[in-house]
Scaffold this motif. Structure first.
Motif, PDB file in Angstrom:
ATOM      1  N   ASP A  51       0.842  -1.193   0.000  1.00  0.00           N
ATOM      2  CA  ASP A  51       0.000   0.000   0.000  1.00  0.00           C
ATOM      3  C   ASP A  51       0.880   1.246   0.000  1.00  0.00           C
ATOM      4  OD1 ASP A  51      -2.203   1.636   0.111  1.00  0.00           O
ATOM      5  OD2 ASP A  51      -2.526   1.382   2.255  1.00  0.00           O
ATOM      6  N   GLY A  52       0.899   1.951  -1.125  1.00  0.00           N
ATOM      7  CA  GLY A  52       1.679   3.176  -1.241  1.00  0.00           C
ATOM      8  C   GLY A  52       3.090   2.994  -1.737  1.00  0.00           C
ATOM      9  N   ALA A  55       4.271   5.225  -4.695  1.00  0.00           N
ATOM     10  CA  ALA A  55       4.516   6.649  -4.396  1.00  0.00           C
ATOM     11  C   ALA A  55       4.344   7.534  -5.629  1.00  0.00           C
ATOM     12  CB  ALA A  55       5.917   6.827  -3.812  1.00  0.00           C
ATOM     13  N   GLY A  56       3.321   7.219  -6.415  1.00  0.00           N
ATOM     14  CA  GLY A  56       3.019   8.045  -7.581  1.00  0.00           C
ATOM     15  C   GLY A  56       3.811   7.707  -8.827  1.00  0.00           C
ATOM     16  N   ASN A  57       4.737   6.768  -8.751  1.00  0.00           N
ATOM     17  CA  ASN A  57       5.536   6.392  -9.920  1.00  0.00           C
ATOM     18  C   ASN A  57       4.954   5.119 -10.538  1.00  0.00           C
ATOM     19  OD1 ASN A  57       7.420   5.707 -11.825  1.00  0.00           O
ATOM     20  ND2 ASN A  57       9.100   5.363 -10.397  1.00  0.00           N
ATOM     21  N   TYR A  58       4.176   5.288 -11.595  1.00  0.00           N
ATOM     22  CA  TYR A  58       3.475   4.182 -12.224  1.00  0.00           C
ATOM     23  C   TYR A  58       4.175   3.669 -13.478  1.00  0.00           C
ATOM     24  CZ  TYR A  58      -0.330   5.560  -9.133  1.00  0.00           C
ATOM     25  OH  TYR A  58      -1.090   5.859  -8.031  1.00  0.00           O
ATOM     26  N   LYS A 291      -1.973  -4.012 -14.114  1.00  0.00           N
ATOM     27  CA  LYS A 291      -0.525  -3.782 -14.135  1.00  0.00           C
ATOM     28  C   LYS A 291      -0.063  -2.945 -12.950  1.00  0.00           C
ATOM     29  CE  LYS A 291      -0.451  -1.994 -18.272  1.00  0.00           C
ATOM     30  NZ  LYS A 291      -1.931  -2.097 -18.513  1.00  0.00           N
ATOM     31  N   VAL A 292      -0.937  -2.123 -12.395  1.00  0.00           N
ATOM     32  CA  VAL A 292      -0.564  -1.355 -11.200  1.00  0.00           C
ATOM     33  C   VAL A 292      -0.232  -2.321 -10.059  1.00  0.00           C
ATOM     34  CG1 VAL A 292      -1.381   0.254  -9.434  1.00  0.00           C
ATOM     35  CG2 VAL A 292      -1.856   0.707 -11.849  1.00  0.00           C
ATOM     36  N   ALA A 298       6.280  -6.168  -8.093  1.00  0.00           N
ATOM     37  CA  ALA A 298       7.650  -6.154  -8.609  1.00  0.00           C
ATOM     38  C   ALA A 298       8.545  -5.232  -7.787  1.00  0.00           C
ATOM     39  CB  ALA A 298       7.651  -5.716 -10.074  1.00  0.00           C
ATOM     40  N   ARG A 299       8.001  -4.135  -7.290  1.00  0.00           N
ATOM     41  CA  ARG A 299       8.788  -3.217  -6.459  1.00  0.00           C
ATOM     42  C   ARG A 299       9.064  -3.826  -5.086  1.00  0.00           C
ATOM     43  NH1 ARG A 299       7.335   2.134  -8.556  1.00  0.00           N
ATOM     44  NH2 ARG A 299       8.071   1.999 -10.715  1.00  0.00           N
TER      45      ARG A 299
END
Length: 425
Positions: A51-52, A55-58, A291-292, A298-299
């Motif tokens: 969750d989070g 940080a806005g990097n999609y 994909k999000v 993946a992160r």
């Protein structure tokens, strides 16, 4: 306590003693649940960093804006992880939504209705279709077969995996058997790992089976070890390539019991040709997966080293629960002849076999004392265990204190049902 060595008077006295203990539990009005192999809240908490995490990097590593449409077979970075889990090439993997069960259903649909080798290869053209099902096994595999009207043929499980002599004889003699279900590591529910010889034999199996035969390799517990140095599972795809049967292998896994169970990523592993065929059908029903969510995973899990460290945290939560179940089975039932069980080193289940004819009674008695268990027979096709023996125990969700109480009730029910059976003989 060997029941056959007890006199009738001793059995009656023991029945009174056990019945009194059972009634005492009934009076507590407990509500404990050992039915499904779900991660506990403690395990789910391990992945709350999802969750989070973006940080806005999609943006994916290839520049894809994950908020948009497209990318039918998933992001490269999450496919890399799935390929590593299954031990296959990154070009042999598809990353989908949250459920490997969905991919399994879609693959059966592909084989049954559309065919993997052109429309003429569809199973439906060949009349009555059957599937070999190692038993005890996974009830949702059986449900898929029932949905397509595929007849299920039970195959006995051994401590090494399916009884290959039985399985090979079946597929040689009956070309209507078009596939086999396999949970090769920490098999559901027995917890065994297929031996190297069994994996080799399964890789060779399509050579003796009828045309269009598929091995559905559901490697759901590929990384779900409870010990530090687990036994390795042989690589089915490598063996199949050597045998020339790689087009008959379809593999599955997911992060459902790795991260958030209802919001994970599922993987399908197959040859390039089978994946291309599958995607030609898949594109009719979807423009692409989430994909999000794939990028979040993946992160959080960028490589196998990170994944293995994460799974060690799961093991630290799960192992005491498995130890608790095994402690009560070993302390109360070992050497009594009242049941058999494996001591798995991973996965989510412990399989218990009562004396013949008692599983339903034990499950019913446990429920009436406040412990819900998976229905007896659920681990067999059509819910019919021919010997009425197998019970699947799922220790992951209850707290240790709850599990201890549940196991006290379980072993008591096994003893009481066994004594009553002996008295009525």
């Amino acid at each position: 306590m060997q029941l056959q060595s007890l006199s009738q008077d001793q059995l009656q006295s023991l029945e009174v003693e056990l019945a009194a203990a059972y009634q005492a539990f009934q009076e507590k009005k407990l509500s404990l649940d050992l039915t499904r192999g779900k991660p506990s809240s403690e395990q789910l908490n391990l992945s709350d960093a999802l969750d989070g995490i973006l940080a806005g990097n999609y943006k994916a590593e290839d520049g894809t804006d994950c908020r948009n449409y497209g990318g039918l077979d998933g992001l490269p970075e999450i496919k890399r992880l799935g390929a590593a889990i299954l031990g296959i090439g990154e070009d042999e993997i598809l990353a989908g939504g949250n459920a490997s069960l969905t991919l399994m259903y879609q693959c059966v649909y592909q084989a049954y209705e559309l065919g993997f080798a052109g429309p003429e290869s569809a199973w439906r053209h060949e009349g009555k279709i059957k599937m070999a099902c190692p038993v005890p096994g996974y009830d949702r595999h059986f449900t898929i077969c029932e949905a397509f009207g595929i007849e299920m043929v039970p195959v006995a499980m051994t401590s090494d995996g399916p009884d290959m002599a039985e399985l090979e004889a079946l597929v040689k003699s009956d070309p209507s058997i078009k596939g086999v279900w396999c949970v090769p590591k920490y098999s559901n529910p027995t917890g065994i790992i297929y031996s190297d010889a069994v994996v080799q034999a399964i890789a060779e199996l399509p050579k003796v089976a009828g045309k269009g035969f598929l091995v559905f390799w559901d490697n759901a517990y590929a990384v779900h070890d409870l010990i530090d140095q687990p036994k390795a599972l042989a690589n089915i795809m490598n063996l199949a390539k050597t045998a020339g049967t790689e087009h008959s292998i379809v593999q599955f896994c997911s992060t459902s019991k790795i991260t958030h169970a209802g919001a994970g990523v599922a993987f399908l592993g197959a040859t390039n040709g089978n994946l291309a065929t599958f995607k030609n059908s898949l594109c009719v029903s979807t423009i692409g997966p989430d994909k999000v969510n794939q990028l979040r995973h993946a992160r959080m899990l960028p490589d196998m080293a990170t994944l293995e460290s994460h799974m060690q945290k799961h093991a630290a939560i799960l192992k005491p629960r498995f130890d608790m179940v095994l402690k009560y089975l070993n302390d109360d039932l070992a050497g009594t002849g009242l049941g058999n069980w494996e001591s798995p080193e991973g996965g989510y289940f412990i399989s218990f076999d009562t004396l013949p004819g008692l599983a339903k009674s034990v499950v019913k008695m446990a429920a009436e004392a406040g412990v819900k268990l998976t229905p007896a027979g659920a681990t067999y096709p059509y819910g019919k265990d021919p010997e009425d023996r197998n019970i699947r125990l799922a220790p992951s969700v209850p707290s240790l204190a709850e599990l201890e109480t549940a196991m006290q009730i379980f072993v008591l029910c096994v003893k009481l049902a066994s004594v009553r059976q002996r008295l009525s003989a």
